[in-house]
Design an enzyme around this catalytic site. Structure first.
Site, short mmCIF file in Angstrom:
data_model
loop_
_atom_site.label_atom_id
_atom_site.label_comp_id
_atom_site.label_asym_id
_atom_site.label_seq_id
_atom_site.Cartn_x
_atom_site.Cartn_y
_atom_site.Cartn_z
N VAL A 3 47.33 42.10 34.27
CA VAL A 3 46.08 41.50 34.74
C VAL A 3 46.33 40.88 36.11
O VAL A 3 47.02 39.89 36.23
CB VAL A 3 45.58 40.40 33.78
CG1 VAL A 3 44.20 39.91 34.24
CG2 VAL A 3 45.51 40.90 32.35
N GLY B 105 47.75 42.56 38.79
CA GLY B 105 48.78 43.20 39.60
C GLY B 105 49.83 42.21 40.07
O GLY B 105 50.64 41.72 39.30
N LYS C 209 41.20 43.81 31.05
CA LYS C 209 41.75 42.61 31.66
C LYS C 209 40.98 41.37 31.21
O LYS C 209 41.56 40.29 31.06
CB LYS C 209 41.71 42.74 33.18
CG LYS C 209 42.61 43.85 33.70
CD LYS C 209 42.38 44.12 35.18
CE LYS C 209 43.24 45.27 35.67
NZ LYS C 209 42.96 45.61 37.08
#
Length: 379
Positions: free
Chosen positions: A115, A117, A188
């Site tokens: 979630v 990056g 996410k």
């Protein structure tokens, strides 16, 4: 720390590069499907080699997909190995099973890169929960959709042209459905809400409306209201329960989300003590995502042996608890839409405040009559 890496594509390759520059960890195996001579003896194609090697204490998964990633995750944790993953689909779909298995086997299960990056989102949620309760999570969690919407506002380009450019630049896949239909953001949102509120929501609990049908006229409508169109995820802990959903929104120009450009992300939480805090940065990409996977390994090396939260209460979202006005563009006549509309706006209308659950349920049915239907929340 001795690590086995599952998959050596874009993100896996980044993990390999970062670990190889460190002296406190060693990447002993890389599980690959095809021969990679450059990996030498580290390349293996039999997962059992990893499971049976007692030296391996941590497995990092960068394969993607549900299977065999899920089977590998379960086998690794049952063998007493910590598990780190960048796979948001895996974590959202098997959240209950994976968190439970890690706890049963006394190993760490971490998924910070899944979630945001390169944004340290989940670890900061974990940190704030130590002394405060989170009332809401929200934000831009997908760089591809943000790139598309930002370009449509700035360049006046059509959705089809910007999507093609995003695919050329590598921001969007050949099949962009997971991004433009909101499934990537949905996953996410599930993970973020579960950690923030200590619950177990599933993907089916988070309704989604994407941007596949957005047109230049909708961008113009947003701008006529002094707003910017963004694709947002929401999770809110309300007196009657939890609301969680994903939808395009017309955001006021002065809000932080409105200023997020290109393929960047901005994710926020709100608490009683701190108010709103925002986390901004690259939400995907080789090195940003790999960086957070290695950060998870460093946390484990420093003694972390847990998930981000101990909360594990089964829950379902109740999106009737959250309401706001909507912009709706619908070709045709609809008695309900006429009743809830307050005024026209370009080729669409602005409704009175409506429960999120009602709007999403209506849109799901109305798309049968007009596949080009588009709506956005006014937030």
């Amino acid at each position: 720390m001795k690590i086995a890496l599952l998959g050596c594509g874009v993100v896996g390759g980044g993990v390999l590069e970062i670990i190889d520059k460190r002296c406190d960890m060693e990447l002993k195996y890389v599980l690959v499907r095809r021969a990679k001579p450059e990996l030498g003896d580290r390349a293996v194609n039999d997962f059992n080699i990893i499971i049976n090697d007692k030296e391996i204490d941590t497995v990092v998964e960068a394969m993607g997909g549900l299977s065999p990633a899920y089977e590998y995750a379960c086998a690794a944790m049952r063998a007493g190995k910590n598990f780190v993953t960048a796979n948001k689909h895996l974590v959202a779909h098997y959240y209950k099973e994976l968190v439970s298995l890690a706890k049963e086997n006394g190993v760490a299960f971490r998924c910070t890169p899944a979630v945001g990056g390169g944004i340290p989102w989940l670890v900061n949620l974990e940190r704030v929960l130590r002394c405060d309760a989170v009332s809401s999570v929200s934000g831009i969690m997908n760089g591809t959709t943000n790139y598309i919407l930002d370009a449509m506002h700035k360049n006046g380009a059509s959705f089809a042209d910007v999507l093609a450019e995003a695919q050329r630049l590598g921001y969007a896949e050949a099949d962009p459905a997971a991004d433009i239909d909101g499934l990537d953001i949905q996953r996410k949102c599930v993970i973020s809400a579960n950690v923030a509120f200590g619950v177990v929501l599933g993907e089916e609990d988070v309704p989604v409306f994407g941007i596949r049908s957005i047109g230049s006229c909708d961008i113009a409508a947003a701008e006529s209201l002094g707003r910017i169109c963004k694709m947002l995820a929401f999770g809110k802990s309300l007196p009657g329960g939890i609301a969680a959903y994903v939808e395009p929104c017309f955001v006021k120009s002065g809000e932080p989300e409105a200023a997020v450009s290109a393929n960047r992300n901005l994710i926020s939480f709100e608490t009683e003590l701190t108010g709103k805090e925002c986390f901004y940065g690259q939400g995907a990409g080789k090195y940003p995502t790999a960086y957070n996977a290695v950060q998870d390994c460093i946390d484990i090396l420093s003694g972390v042996k847990s998930f981000y939260t101990d909360g594990f209460v089964p829950a379902h979202s109740d999106n009737s608890l959250e309401e706001h006005p909507y912009y709706v563009r619908f070709a045709g006549c609809d008695e309900w839409l006429e009743e809830v509309s307050e005024r026209s706006c370009g080729e669409g209308v602005i409704t009175k405040p409506l429960p999120v659950s009602v709007m999403h349920a209506w849109a799901k049915k109305a798309k049968e009559a007009d596949a080009g239907l588009f709506f956005a929340g006014l937030v």
